[in-house]
Write an enzyme that holds these catalytic residues in place. Structure first.
Site, PDB file in Angstrom:
ATOM      1  N   PRO A  66      -6.087   0.439 -10.820  1.00 50.85           N
ATOM      2  CA  PRO A  66      -6.087   1.882 -10.528  1.00 50.85           C
ATOM      3  C   PRO A  66      -5.425   2.666 -11.658  1.00 50.85           C
ATOM      4  O   PRO A  66      -4.711   2.096 -12.499  1.00 50.85           O
ATOM      5  CB  PRO A  66      -5.271   1.983  -9.231  1.00 50.85           C
ATOM      6  CG  PRO A  66      -5.181   0.604  -8.700  1.00 50.85           C
ATOM      7  CD  PRO A  66      -5.280  -0.328  -9.865  1.00 50.85           C
ATOM      8  N   SER A  89     -16.006  -4.261   5.365  1.00 44.28           N
ATOM      9  CA  SER A  89     -14.709  -4.791   5.803  1.00 44.28           C
ATOM     10  C   SER A  89     -14.144  -4.068   7.025  1.00 44.28           C
ATOM     11  O   SER A  89     -13.122  -4.483   7.554  1.00 44.28           O
ATOM     12  CB  SER A  89     -13.697  -4.728   4.659  1.00 44.28           C
ATOM     13  OG  SER A  89     -13.460  -3.388   4.286  1.00 44.28           O
ATOM     14  N   LYS A 114      -4.847  -3.409   0.062  1.00 41.72           N
ATOM     15  CA  LYS A 114      -4.843  -3.048   1.483  1.00 41.72           C
ATOM     16  C   LYS A 114      -3.499  -3.368   2.137  1.00 41.72           C
ATOM     17  O   LYS A 114      -2.973  -2.583   2.926  1.00 41.72           O
ATOM     18  CB  LYS A 114      -5.976  -3.780   2.202  1.00 41.72           C
ATOM     19  CG  LYS A 114      -7.365  -3.300   1.783  1.00 41.72           C
ATOM     20  CD  LYS A 114      -8.472  -4.112   2.467  1.00 41.72           C
ATOM     21  CE  LYS A 114      -9.844  -3.618   2.031  1.00 41.72           C
ATOM     22  NZ  LYS A 114     -10.943  -4.402   2.653  1.00 41.72           N
TER      23      LYS A 114
END
Length: 813
Positions: free
Chosen positions: A366, A689, A732
């Site tokens: 990121p 997901s 996550k």
């Protein structure tokens, strides 16, 4: 002595002193006897014209001292101007006014009077001084002769106008009329207007006319000289061609210029590849046969200069001290163990093997996690020079490979240009934002990179401009990207992918404490001051003022605090101590921008917390399901993609197949509509997901059983209820930790990915590994006392899966 009283009687106003509206002029000076068109656009000027037209059309005209002033005051206007009369006035469609005014005589402003919207002035006429008859006649003749001479040179003044001016017998009128037809500087024209002595005015005008004549003659000489130079150049070219032919016939190769001799010495001294040296000598032989003035000679000379300026065999000394390199990497960056380990492995191999081809590394992560800065640290740790080339928005293949020499202004590509700038053949070369390249009709730059980033091919990289092979194997290439899918697969295949995940909160704390605060204190001039950030204040900045995967916004907030402290230091130089506490943050940064921890306040029916991966890290994803009377319609909202809609359909099919075991009415799909919504509907969402989250939400809504609010889950569901592996697990889990989640349900096949996650995070969260949907439901749904979720005779496998527990002793910081 003679004076001209008649002039003033004919041209001056009847009264000795008058009150007239003022029209300030920009970029023009109006003389007596002059008729001039003017465009008026300023409100004050339009109001002054309106006042003049309502009376006797008389107005006073005076020039501004500076034309750049839009709203002139008294000090900005020259006191000497002319009495004028408005002959015509025309209003234009753009609210401006075009007027035709005639200058009457000189006047002097005695007093400014401010009206509503414009200036009025008290003006007195100016009496001109006397002049001797002989002097007036002599000066008038000289001025007329000079004017006629200028008219003959310029061809822009008609003979009729020259005749009319020659017929003027009044010296004052003659001077003002001629001055009006020249483009003198505004200052010179104003000086002429303010000169009341007729003799001095004529003398000054004569000098200005002569200067204009000299300038005109010089301009004419320059143009003539340029034309002759062009003819001379053509002649020189013709003679040089003849001389070259004669020398060629005689076999004479002597007489070359000093510049060519120096260039030949540089070619001989320069260490190049065999192919490059041969090419340079060939081009030099062509250059010697060319005339220096030809365009082709310039192209060939530039090519040779590029060849001898490149670092063919110039290398910087590489440091192979592993301990020092590791110390530098740890000093510059916190964490990032995988990329550091890979760099140290490369140095170790280089120590054992003299010649090793540079690896092609690709840092994917990121924004703000330190990809580019890590590449700089690699250069510092290895002792190499650092080159950064941003590929964001590059869409032309020639940016990488260069243009062929047949094009005007051709140059090598960015790879060769950067190597010339670095001066060595073994730098660390950072290709930034490799996933942001695009393509158009000019080619695909990612295809050109295939050769550059292939260790089996880049030893013979061929730039279109150089047209010889260049060895890139000594270069340590490092590319950076935010997302891997945006990089073409053939290009991915040539690189070693190293993922840089989002930073956890404790990692951000250490980075801020050890790196960012020190850096911003230095950048804001606060060295030597006692500035302390408390531990709670740093955590509060991370939790309530930033929400990001990296640390860029965190650094901006720290910089904002340091700037405010710098301002206080400048105002109060005696204060040298500042303590930044959790309570004082609002004074520096304002109210909190984010709510830390997104866990709901109470357990709710049909509301499940899912986990999502984005380009900037992980996010918590709320999924809501509502049951309504209807005909079995499945409604999905929240800007869901096709894959996510299919996951919702698969989840519903699974629930229908297990309705009897879950003790749900078998006919529910005929009686009810099911609405599934994912909030923040403006953001596109897709991926498989969220399958188990959607299924849990549907079962919760149908059975009217609430879901634990502190549980989050991620996993793909099949029609038989199996849970499949998912990606982005680290991001996550970090998002769940950041949001205050206590338990996370993940696919059992993702157990291997837990090794990448810090033990500090894992010991604070209960990780549940599942392989079937029934296990997910048993962990997430809340049952009342004595309530059961499944019919007991239908359970054929272990319902309560094992949780992954981590011993506190295994924590590694």
């Amino acid at each position: 002595m003679i004076n001209f009283p008649k002039i003033f009687k004919d041209n001056m106003p009847d009264q000795i002193k008058q009150k007239l509206p003022l029209l300030p002029l920009r970029d023009i000076v109006v003389f007596p006897y002059m008729v001039a068109p003017l465009f008026v656009g300023r409100a004050k000027s339009i109001n002054a014209l309106a006042d003049a037209m309502n009376k006797n059309k008389n107005i006073f005209l005076a020039s501004q001292k500076k034309i750049s002033i839009d709203n002139p005051q008294e000090k900005d206007i020259n006191s000497i101007g002319v009495f004028g009369k408005v002959l015509q006035l025309l209003k234009l469609p753009d609210n401006t006014v075009k007027i035709l005014v005639e200058g009457k005589s000189r006047g002097c402003i005695k007093r400014f009077i401010q009206h509503n919207g414009f200036f009025s002035v008290d003006v007195e006429p100016v009496v001109e001084s006397e002049i001797q008859i002989a002097e007036g006649i002599a000066l008038s003749r000289a001025v007329i002769e000079s004017f006629e001479k200028y008219a003959d040179l310029s061809k822009n003044i008609s003979r009729e106008l020259v005749g009319n001016i020659s017929a003027i017998s009044n010296p004052s009128q003659l001077a003002d009329t001629i001055a009006a037809h020249f483009s003198f500087k505004i200052e010179d024209k104003q000086h002429l207007l303010e000169t009341f002595s007729i003799g001095k005015r004529l003398s000054m005008l004569l000098s200005l006319i002569k200067i204009e004549i000299d300038i005109f003659k010089m301009d004419k000489r320059i143009k003539s000289r340029v034309e002759k130079q062009v003819e001379k150049t053509q002649k020189s070219y013709y003679l040089n061609e003849q001389m070259r032919a004669i020398k060629k016939e005689m076999g004479d190769k002597e007489g070359q210029g000093d510049e060519l001799k120096e260039l030949e010495k540089q070619i001989k001294r320069k260490r190049m590849s065999k192919e490059a040296a041969t090419k340079a000598r060939q081009e030099f032989r062509k250059l010697r046969m060319m005339t220096p003035m030809s365009a082709e000679a310039s192209v060939v000379r530039n090519y040779i200069e590029w060849m001898i300026s490149l670092p063919w065999f110039d290398r910087s000394k590489v440091h192979n001290n592993l301990d020092k390199a590791e110390e530098i990497l740890d000093t510059d960056h916190y964490g990032l163990e995988k990329p550091k380990e890979r760099i140290l492995e490369y140095l170790a191999v280089q120590t054992l093997v003299k010649k090793v081809r540079g690896p092609i590394l690709c840092f994917v992560g990121p924004p703000g996690v330190g990809k580019t800065s890590l590449a700089k640290s690699v250069a510092r740790a290895t002792g190499r020079k650092f080159i950064r080339l941003s590929l964001g928005g590059v869409r032309d293949e020639a940016e990488i490979r260069g243009h062929r020499r047949t094009y005007i202004g051709a140059m090598p590509g960015k790879i060769i240009q950067s190597l010339k700038k670095a001066g060595v053949s073994n730098p660390v070369f950072c290709l930034d934002e490799v996933d942001k390249m695009s393509m158009d009709f000019r080619g695909d730059p990612s295809a050109a990179l295939l050769e550059v980033l292939d260790p089996e091919q880049n030893y013979s990289f061929n730039d279109h401009y150089l047209d010889v092979d260049y060895d890139l194997t000594d270069i340590l290439f490092i590319t950076t990207a935010n997302t891997l899918p945006d990089i073409p697969l053939p290009l991915q295949d040539r690189m070693e992918i190293i993922r840089l995940a989002s930073y956890a909160e404790f990692e951000k704390y250490h980075i801020a404490k050890n790196f960012l605060i020190t850096k911003q204190i230095k950048m804001n001039g606060l060295e030597g001051k006692n500035i302390k950030f408390s531990e709670n204040s740093i955590h509060s900045i991370i939790q309530f003022y930033t929400r990001e995967a990296g640390v860029r916004n965190l650094e901006r907030e720290i910089a904002s605090i340091c700037r405010k402290i710098s301002r206080k230091v400048v105002k109060n130089k005696d204060k040298n101590s500042f303590n930044i506490t959790e309570k004082s943050l609002q004074k520096y940064l304002g109210p909190p921008r984010f709510r830390h921890g997104q866990v709901e306040k109470k357990d709710q029916i049909g509301l499940v917390t899912g986990l999502a991966w984005t380009q900037v890290g992980g996010e918590l994803l709320c999924i809501e399901t509502l049951i309504m009377p209807g005909k079995g319609k499945l409604i999905t909202t929240g800007k869901l993609g096709d894959v996510m809609k299919e996951s919702a359909q698969a989840a519903l099919s699974y629930v229908r197949s297990r309705a009897d075991k879950l003790m749900i009415d078998n006919e529910f799909y005929k009686k009810y509509d099911i609405h599934i919504h994912v909030p923040e509907g403006a953001i596109p969402k897709d991926g498989p997901s969220a399958g188990i989250s959607i299924c849990t939400s549907i079962v919760s809504a149908l059975t009217q059983r609430p879901v634990y609010r502190d549980i989050a889950m991620t996993g793909e569901i099949t029609l038989r209820g199996r849970i499949l592996t998912i990606g982005g697990l680290k991001e996550k889990i970090l998002a769940a930790h950041r949001g205050g989640i206590k338990k996370i349900i993940i696919p059992k096949e993702n157990e291997k990915d837990l090794e990448e996650i810090s033990s500090i995070i894992l010991k604070q969260i209960d990780i549940v590994l599942v392989d079937h949907m029934d296990a997910v439901l048993s962990h997430s749904l809340i049952l009342n006392e004595g309530d059961i979720l499944f019919k007991k005779d239908n359970i054929s496998f272990e319902m309560i899966p094992t949780s992954r527990k981590f011993d506190q002793e295994t924590a590694i910081i």
